[in-house]
Design a protein around this motif. Structure first.
Motif, PDB file in Angstrom:
ATOM      1  N   ILE A  27      28.490  24.279  41.028  1.00 58.78           N
ATOM      2  CA  ILE A  27      29.582  24.894  41.833  1.00 58.78           C
ATOM      3  C   ILE A  27      29.129  26.031  42.570  1.00 58.78           C
ATOM      4  CG2 ILE A  27      31.782  26.138  41.531  1.00 58.78           C
ATOM      5  CD1 ILE A  27      32.002  24.627  38.808  1.00 58.78           C
ATOM      6  N   SER A  28      29.371  25.839  43.873  1.00 58.27           N
ATOM      7  CA  SER A  28      28.777  27.105  44.870  1.00 58.27           C
ATOM      8  C   SER A  28      29.340  28.441  44.544  1.00 58.27           C
ATOM      9  CB  SER A  28      29.338  26.466  46.359  1.00 58.27           C
ATOM     10  OG  SER A  28      28.919  27.791  47.136  1.00 58.27           O
ATOM     11  N   HIS A  29      28.642  29.471  44.805  1.00 60.55           N
ATOM     12  CA  HIS A  29      28.967  30.945  44.791  1.00 60.55           C
ATOM     13  C   HIS A  29      30.189  30.975  45.653  1.00 60.55           C
ATOM     14  CE1 HIS A  29      25.917  31.898  47.663  1.00 60.55           C
ATOM     15  NE2 HIS A  29      26.950  32.471  48.005  1.00 60.55           N
ATOM     16  N   ASN A  30      30.454  30.353  46.622  1.00 63.47           N
ATOM     17  CA  ASN A  30      31.382  30.513  47.587  1.00 63.47           C
ATOM     18  C   ASN A  30      32.874  30.039  46.833  1.00 63.47           C
ATOM     19  OD1 ASN A  30      29.957  31.204  49.712  1.00 63.47           O
ATOM     20  ND2 ASN A  30      29.281  29.298  50.138  1.00 63.47           N
ATOM     21  N   ASP A  31      32.743  29.298  45.991  1.00 61.52           N
ATOM     22  CA  ASP A  31      33.901  28.665  45.175  1.00 61.52           C
ATOM     23  C   ASP A  31      34.213  29.335  44.079  1.00 61.52           C
ATOM     24  OD1 ASP A  31      34.477  26.935  46.854  1.00 61.52           O
ATOM     25  OD2 ASP A  31      33.223  25.610  46.211  1.00 61.52           O
ATOM     26  N   LEU A  32      33.393  30.610  43.589  1.00 65.01           N
ATOM     27  CA  LEU A  32      33.458  31.452  42.350  1.00 65.01           C
ATOM     28  C   LEU A  32      33.936  32.912  42.711  1.00 65.01           C
ATOM     29  CD1 LEU A  32      30.104  30.118  40.480  1.00 65.01           C
ATOM     30  CD2 LEU A  32      32.462  29.649  39.682  1.00 65.01           C
ATOM     31  N   SER A  33      34.542  33.472  41.572  1.00 68.09           N
ATOM     32  CA  SER A  33      34.869  34.834  41.648  1.00 68.09           C
ATOM     33  C   SER A  33      34.926  35.457  40.295  1.00 68.09           C
ATOM     34  CB  SER A  33      36.333  35.110  42.584  1.00 68.09           C
ATOM     35  OG  SER A  33      36.633  36.269  42.733  1.00 68.09           O
ATOM     36  N   ILE A  34      34.952  36.886  40.494  1.00 64.83           N
ATOM     37  CA  ILE A  34      34.538  37.626  39.443  1.00 64.83           C
ATOM     38  C   ILE A  34      35.243  38.960  39.476  1.00 64.83           C
ATOM     39  CG2 ILE A  34      32.402  38.430  39.494  1.00 64.83           C
ATOM     40  CD1 ILE A  34      32.239  38.447  36.385  1.00 64.83           C
ATOM     41  N   VAL A  35      36.194  39.338  38.566  1.00 64.37           N
ATOM     42  CA  VAL A  35      36.955  40.406  38.793  1.00 64.37           C
ATOM     43  C   VAL A  35      36.820  41.354  37.536  1.00 64.37           C
ATOM     44  CG1 VAL A  35      39.001  41.980  39.435  1.00 64.37           C
ATOM     45  CG2 VAL A  35      38.267  39.870  40.456  1.00 64.37           C
ATOM     46  N   ALA A  36      36.153  42.515  37.333  1.00 61.12           N
ATOM     47  CA  ALA A  36      35.919  42.867  35.906  1.00 61.12           C
ATOM     48  C   ALA A  36      36.034  44.533  36.100  1.00 61.12           C
ATOM     49  CB  ALA A  36      34.478  42.919  35.796  1.00 61.12           C
ATOM     50  N   ASN A  37      36.939  44.891  35.030  1.00 54.55           N
ATOM     51  CA  ASN A  37      37.361  46.349  34.897  1.00 54.55           C
ATOM     52  C   ASN A  37      36.106  47.362  34.778  1.00 54.55           C
ATOM     53  OD1 ASN A  37      38.141  49.077  33.512  1.00 54.55           O
ATOM     54  ND2 ASN A  37      40.166  48.153  33.807  1.00 54.55           N
ATOM     55  N   ASN A  38      36.075  48.265  35.374  1.00 50.09           N
ATOM     56  CA  ASN A  38      35.129  49.216  35.315  1.00 50.09           C
ATOM     57  C   ASN A  38      35.082  50.647  35.134  1.00 50.09           C
ATOM     58  OD1 ASN A  38      32.028  49.344  35.175  1.00 50.09           O
ATOM     59  ND2 ASN A  38      31.881  49.952  37.506  1.00 50.09           N
ATOM     60  N   ALA A  39      36.389  50.812  34.333  1.00 50.19           N
ATOM     61  CA  ALA A  39      36.835  52.385  34.170  1.00 50.19           C
ATOM     62  C   ALA A  39      35.881  52.985  33.438  1.00 50.19           C
ATOM     63  CB  ALA A  39      38.104  52.224  33.532  1.00 50.19           C
ATOM     64  N   ASP A  40      35.077  52.397  32.738  1.00 53.56           N
ATOM     65  CA  ASP A  40      33.994  53.215  31.745  1.00 53.56           C
ATOM     66  C   ASP A  40      32.833  53.363  32.501  1.00 53.56           C
ATOM     67  OD1 ASP A  40      33.574  50.673  31.485  1.00 53.56           O
ATOM     68  OD2 ASP A  40      33.320  50.550  29.340  1.00 53.56           O
ATOM     69  N   LYS A  41      32.796  52.638  33.670  1.00 53.26           N
ATOM     70  CA  LYS A  41      31.338  52.784  34.571  1.00 53.26           C
ATOM     71  C   LYS A  41      30.339  52.092  34.012  1.00 53.26           C
ATOM     72  CE  LYS A  41      32.798  57.316  36.150  1.00 53.26           C
ATOM     73  NZ  LYS A  41      32.211  58.790  36.358  1.00 53.26           N
ATOM     74  N   LEU A  88      44.708  48.011  38.917  1.00 52.69           N
ATOM     75  CA  LEU A  88      43.601  47.832  38.244  1.00 52.69           C
ATOM     76  C   LEU A  88      42.804  49.015  38.177  1.00 52.69           C
ATOM     77  CD1 LEU A  88      42.714  44.166  39.569  1.00 52.69           C
ATOM     78  CD2 LEU A  88      44.221  44.867  37.815  1.00 52.69           C
ATOM     79  N   GLY A  89      42.741  49.924  39.117  1.00 47.29           N
ATOM     80  CA  GLY A  89      41.914  50.892  39.034  1.00 47.29           C
ATOM     81  C   GLY A  89      40.318  50.542  39.525  1.00 47.29           C
ATOM     82  N   PRO A  90      39.294  51.172  39.051  1.00 50.66           N
ATOM     83  CA  PRO A  90      37.753  50.954  39.566  1.00 50.66           C
ATOM     84  C   PRO A  90      37.528  49.535  38.820  1.00 50.66           C
ATOM     85  CG  PRO A  90      37.776  52.632  38.084  1.00 50.66           C
ATOM     86  CD  PRO A  90      39.307  52.442  38.087  1.00 50.66           C
ATOM     87  N   ILE A  91      37.044  48.523  39.911  1.00 52.28           N
ATOM     88  CA  ILE A  91      36.497  47.329  38.955  1.00 52.28           C
ATOM     89  C   ILE A  91      35.237  47.056  39.856  1.00 52.28           C
ATOM     90  CG2 ILE A  91      38.755  46.257  38.584  1.00 52.28           C
ATOM     91  CD1 ILE A  91      38.695  44.912  41.510  1.00 52.28           C
ATOM     92  N   VAL A  92      34.411  46.117  39.321  1.00 51.11           N
ATOM     93  CA  VAL A  92      33.359  45.576  40.018  1.00 51.11           C
ATOM     94  C   VAL A  92      33.730  44.060  40.254  1.00 51.11           C
ATOM     95  CG1 VAL A  92      31.501  46.814  39.325  1.00 51.11           C
ATOM     96  CG2 VAL A  92      32.233  44.756  38.112  1.00 51.11           C
ATOM     97  N   ALA A  93      33.483  43.703  41.561  1.00 52.14           N
ATOM     98  CA  ALA A  93      34.035  42.378  41.835  1.00 52.14           C
ATOM     99  C   ALA A  93      33.238  41.580  43.010  1.00 52.14           C
ATOM    100  CB  ALA A  93      35.483  42.548  42.304  1.00 52.14           C
ATOM    101  N   ALA A  94      33.281  40.207  43.057  1.00 50.53           N
ATOM    102  CA  ALA A  94      32.742  39.391  44.048  1.00 50.53           C
ATOM    103  C   ALA A  94      33.417  38.013  44.049  1.00 50.53           C
ATOM    104  CB  ALA A  94      31.165  39.108  43.644  1.00 50.53           C
TER     105      ALA A  94
END
Length: 210
Positions: A27-41, A88-94
């Motif tokens: 599965i291509s990374h173009n068809d994937l996504s991640i969204v993760a909470n990063n409130a605690d850095k 959501l607040g601060p997140i890391v995502a792609a």
């Protein structure tokens, strides 16, 4: 044809491992996504951005980079960026889901990104219930993985997500409602680091039965 499959994870390491396995299926990374909470850095060392530029309301300040959200040459996780989506607040995502949720805010002056995570999930084909539970799950400290999967890989992709301890959205939604929750509210204050840590401790041993 393809099917969009999304799952919530309590543990960021489980989510990223699932992403790597999905890429391993082809599965291509173009068809994937991640969204993760990063409130605690916790994930600050992995992303292109400065958490000092995210205020208590989850707004991203000047200098934060969101330009890598669509993924990098080394795979989806190489493109992680720091941003904030209302509620959501601060997140890391792609990936595509993060880009859709952030909307036209990506690349805007000051680096701020605005959009609707619920709307992005519903546009991807999820029910209203799923969209609200998944969004609330990220708000409370979780990580969301979403994939556009060719029909012939759907069964294998679902096995990967379950093997990596994805959350049963129906069960989790009921748990939220039992505590007085009704739906995701993008105007609600983002969870603090302490609240996120308490929330994660509640579900440390829960796995998916989807």
């Amino acid at each position: 044809m393809s099917k969009t499959i999304t799952r919530l994870f309590d543990n960021y390491a489980d989510a990223t491992n699932a992403v790597r396995e999905l890429e391993g299926l082809g599965i291509s990374h173009n068809d994937l996504s991640i969204v993760a909470n990063n409130a605690d850095k916790t994930h600050g060392e992995h992303v292109d951005g400065d958490h000092d530029n995210v205020n208590d309301h989850g707004d991203v300040g000047r200098g934060t980079s969101t330009g890598a959200l669509l993924g990098g040459a080394g795979g989806l996780l190489a493109g992680l960026g720091l941003l904030a989506i209302p509620g959501l607040g601060p997140i890391v995502a792609a990936g595509w889901l993060a880009a859709t949720a952030a909307g036209a805010g990506i690349g805007a002056a000051g680096g701020a990104a605005t959009g609707s995570i619920v709307g992005a999930l519903k546009n991807a084909g999820h029910t209203d219930e799923e969209a609200h539970v998944y969004s609330e799950g990220v708000r409370r400290g979780g990580s969301l993985v979403s994939a556009k999967v060719p029909d012939d890989l759907v069964s294998e992709a679902e096995t990967v997500l379950q093997r990596n301890k994805s959350v049963d959205a129906t069960t989790r939604g009921q748990a939220y409602r039992n505590s007085g929750w009704s739906s995701f509210d993008e105007n609600a204050p983002a969870y603090t680091s302490e609240q996120v840590q308490r929330e994660r401790s509640l579900y440390g041993n829960e796995t998916s039965r989807i």
